[in-house]
Design a protein around this motif. Structure first.
Motif, short mmCIF file in Angstrom:
data_model
loop_
_atom_site.label_atom_id
_atom_site.label_comp_id
_atom_site.label_asym_id
_atom_site.label_seq_id
_atom_site.Cartn_x
_atom_site.Cartn_y
_atom_site.Cartn_z
N GLY A 115 2.83 1.47 7.41
CA GLY A 115 2.15 0.43 7.06
C GLY A 115 2.24 -0.55 8.43
O GLY A 115 1.80 -1.73 8.56
N LYS A 116 2.42 0.02 9.54
CA LYS A 116 2.20 -0.66 10.77
C LYS A 116 0.90 -1.19 11.17
O LYS A 116 0.80 -2.26 11.42
CB LYS A 116 2.65 0.50 12.03
N THR A 117 -0.14 -0.23 10.94
CA THR A 117 -1.41 -0.96 11.41
C THR A 117 -1.96 -1.72 10.12
O THR A 117 -2.71 -2.78 10.37
CB THR A 117 -2.34 0.55 11.38
N THR A 118 -1.32 -1.71 9.03
CA THR A 118 -1.83 -2.57 7.93
C THR A 118 -1.30 -3.96 8.24
O THR A 118 -1.87 -5.05 8.31
CB THR A 118 -1.21 -2.20 6.60
N LEU A 119 0.01 -3.97 8.77
CA LEU A 119 0.80 -5.14 9.13
C LEU A 119 0.03 -5.92 10.28
O LEU A 119 -0.32 -7.09 10.38
CB LEU A 119 2.09 -5.02 9.60
N ALA A 120 -0.61 -5.00 11.33
CA ALA A 120 -1.24 -5.60 12.38
C ALA A 120 -2.54 -6.11 11.86
O ALA A 120 -2.94 -7.19 12.44
CB ALA A 120 -1.53 -4.38 13.50
N ASN A 121 -3.19 -5.42 11.15
CA ASN A 121 -4.57 -6.08 10.52
C ASN A 121 -4.42 -7.37 9.61
O ASN A 121 -5.07 -8.25 9.79
CB ASN A 121 -5.10 -4.89 9.59
N GLU A 153 -7.70 -9.59 9.37
CA GLU A 153 -8.62 -8.72 9.21
C GLU A 153 -8.63 -8.36 7.51
O GLU A 153 -9.68 -8.14 6.89
CB GLU A 153 -8.63 -7.47 9.88
N ILE A 154 -7.48 -8.22 6.95
CA ILE A 154 -7.25 -7.96 5.85
C ILE A 154 -6.22 -8.95 5.23
O ILE A 154 -5.13 -9.39 5.81
CB ILE A 154 -6.73 -6.48 5.50
N PRO A 155 -6.39 -9.25 4.02
CA PRO A 155 -5.33 -10.59 3.33
C PRO A 155 -3.94 -9.82 2.79
O PRO A 155 -4.20 -8.70 2.29
CB PRO A 155 -6.24 -11.11 2.25
N ALA A 156 -3.09 -10.70 2.99
CA ALA A 156 -1.80 -10.11 2.20
C ALA A 156 -1.70 -10.33 0.78
O ALA A 156 -2.54 -11.44 0.55
CB ALA A 156 -0.45 -10.92 2.96
N ASP A 157 -1.11 -9.66 0.00
CA ASP A 157 -1.02 -9.92 -1.42
C ASP A 157 0.03 -11.15 -1.47
O ASP A 157 -0.41 -12.01 -2.42
CB ASP A 157 -0.61 -8.75 -2.06
N ASN A 158 0.92 -11.37 -0.86
CA ASN A 158 1.97 -12.26 -0.81
C ASN A 158 2.52 -12.59 0.53
O ASN A 158 2.36 -11.70 1.36
CB ASN A 158 3.16 -12.07 -1.90
#
Length: 572
Positions: free
Chosen positions: A41-47, A52-57
């Motif tokens: 999830g490293k790149t997901t967290l960076a985004n 670039e992408i929203p967090a669910d919470n």
């Protein structure tokens, strides 16, 4: 002062939760290394941090409501023209930064065909673009991929001088050690913070693992003791219950309360068992120590190589030119069976071209390259986009025999690709997972020579370390191009160096080469300092020759001359 506070970030894709709880602060001068296995999830967290992408919470609080972020993505498929106007970037110093990285305005920045640029050139331009945007926070996702050693050292120095915060996603241990002062680890979707560089983090992780393992083993022994006591009580209780139902002899039946005595005894023991179990459950609920999660040990295995003659490659008067531009000319070198060699040189020096010549994909302009006729070569390219996106990993192997497929599945599992990953199209796998698929294809064959082009790109840290051990055990020959300094130092016993338009063989590895370069640079710097001192000495001697001892300023100049001579002696 924290410029960004990340609290309780969660993110799922479909039904899979990638990030469960991410929490850490980014300070004004932070130097953070974001590490974790492929797919953690490293790149997901960076985004998410970059918006670039929203967090669910969860929430991300920014100082003064906004932070200017410069984000270098792992993929560099778009041209600089599509990001921003090149002339605007030029005003912000893009030309300066790109020239520092070895790029020129005419040749590279305004190249109309972005596809003609190498991966290293694309990455350098993307780096220069990010730099020129004057960010307060730099997020760099695998910034050293495709950079040559000169580019890596330049980037290290520039990042040390950068005044803002930096978050780096990287599997380059050397690079992390030189830059970061804090490690944020993502494991099972949860972040954990460690102080220090990557090497300090590895030591602390091992210490924590050993401490938890010791505590877990002590608790297991305690549980075993309690269970043994309960087993004994249960045996005694069962016996008491049996005795309470016995008819007994005539004399025993005459004893008042015989059955009652054993009934009470059995009940007392039952209560003791319940009490011990309750206390144990309460203790575990409050202070249970879970078995520490052992890091996945990625196992690579190569088939035993066949015996070969001593010399497997020999080049004589080798030259390669593109028009008027010659990459290398009149070069002579050879490679013996079993040698592990690093192929090094600056970006654009001809490393990839040299590999293509050995693979028969490119012809030399002049000269000869001889390869042993029975030589079987395995080639791992740094491009992972050439795999069939619609096929699964198992389909890509082309295997039909049940035993061979079983062995392939075992290797896939050992390399960290579970059954779930083998049933989805390759196009849905991460870059690191695709690299592993390529490696498995090599592992399934009997090979004499491995030609590896950036083999650690996209591999997580555990996989890199495991690959090092396996390549050291490989009895065949290896020719490797890599920007990973630690990897090259571990693997290379000899070198092929491309510099000044020649390919030369060196009878030492990367570690000795770096040490020699360090000494050379120190000697060069020393010589320059000596020249500056001598020029100052000559200038002062010249001034003193026109003065008498009683003139104003003579003593001051004389003292300065003595000080310069002292510095010269120390330098010598």
């Amino acid at each position: 002062m924290a410029i960004m506070k990340i609290r309780g970030i969660q993110k799922s894709f479909n039904e899979k939760q990638v990030i469960q709880k991410a929490e850490f602060d980014i300070k004004q001068d932070s130097r953070i290394g974001l590490v974790g296995s492929n797919g953690s999830g490293k790149t997901t967290l960076a985004n998410i941090i970059n918006g670039e992408i929203p967090a669910d919470n969860g929430t991300i609080e920014m100082f003064n409501g906004t932070v200017k972020i410069g984000y270098l993505k792992q993929s560099t498929e778009q041209s600089v023209h599509e990001y921003e106007d090149a002339y605007t970037l030029a005003e912000n110093g893009l030309f300066h930064h790109s020239s520092q990285l070895g790029l020129t305005k005419e040749a590279d920045l305004f190249n109309e065909d972005w596809n003609n640029l190498s991966g290293g050139e694309k990455l350098k331009l993307s780096l220069a673009r990010v730099w020129a945007s004057r960010p307060e926070l730099l997020i760099l996702d695998e910034p050293t991929n495709h950079l040559d050693l000169q580019g890596v050292e330049w980037l290290i120095e520039e990042l040390k001088a950068f005044k803002g915060a930096i978050v780096i996603i990287s599997h380059d241990r050397y690079f992390l050690d030189k830059i970061v002062t804090e490690i944020i680890e993502i494991e099972d979707g949860i972040t954990r913070s460690f102080t220090g560089n990557y090497s300090a983090y590895r030591l602390e992780k091992e210490r924590l693992y050993q401490v938890q393992l010791h505590q877990y083993e002590l608790q297991q022994k305690h549980k075993q003791q309690i269970h043994q006591q309960m087993a004994n009580l249960k045996n005694w209780s069962d016996k008491a219950h049996r005795d309470s139902t016995k008819q007994g002899s005539a004399s025993e039946r005459r004893q008042i309360g015989y059955k009652e005595y054993h009934r009470v005894k059995a009940k007392k023991m039952d209560n003791q068992i319940k009490s011990k179990m309750k206390r144990l459950n309460q203790e575990l609920e409050k202070n249970e120590i879970k078995q520490p999660k052992e890091e996945s040990r990625v196992r690579f295995e190569f088939q035993e190589t066949r015996k070969r003659g001593k010399r497997i490659i020999e080049a004589a008067s080798l030259s390669k030119c593109f028009g008027q531009r010659c990459l290398f000319d009149e070069s002579h070198f050879y490679m013996n069976h079993g040698e592990k060699m690093g192929l090094i040189g600056q970006n654009g020096s001809g490393k990839t071209t040299m590999m293509k010549i050995l693979l028969g994909q490119e012809k030399a302009s002049s000269g000869d390259v001889w390869l042993s006729e029975s030589l079987k070569i395995g080639y791992l390219s740094q491009d992972v986009t050439d795999l069939p996106a619609e096929k699964t990993a198992i389909e890509y192997t082309g295997l039909t025999d049940r035993e061979a497929i079983g062995r392939a599945r075992t290797i896939f599992a050992n390399i960290g690709l579970n059954e779930e990953k083998l049933t989805v199209p390759i196009g849905q796998l991460s870059l690191g997972e695709r690299t592993r698929v390529k490696l498995v294809m090599m592992l399934l064959e009997e090979l004499d020579l491995l030609i590896l082009d950036e083999p650690t790109n996209h591999l997580d840290l555990a996989s890199r370390e495991s690959l090092e051990k396996t390549l050291l055990d490989f009895v065949g020959s290896i020719l490797v191009v890599s920007h990973d300094v630690y990897f090259l130092e571990k693997i290379s016993e000899k070198l092929l160096v491309i510099e000044n338009g020649k390919i030369t063989r060196k009878e030492f590895g990367m570690r000795e080469y770096n040490e020699a370069n360090t000494r050379k640079n120190r000697d060069k710097e020393k010589a320059e300092q000596m020249m500056v001192l001598q020029n100052e000495i000559n200038a002062i001697i010249g001034r003193l020759s026109y003065m008498t001892k009683d003139e104003p300023g003579y003593n001051e100049l004389d003292q300065k001359l003595a000080e310069l001579y002292r510095k010269k002696r120390e330098l010598a």
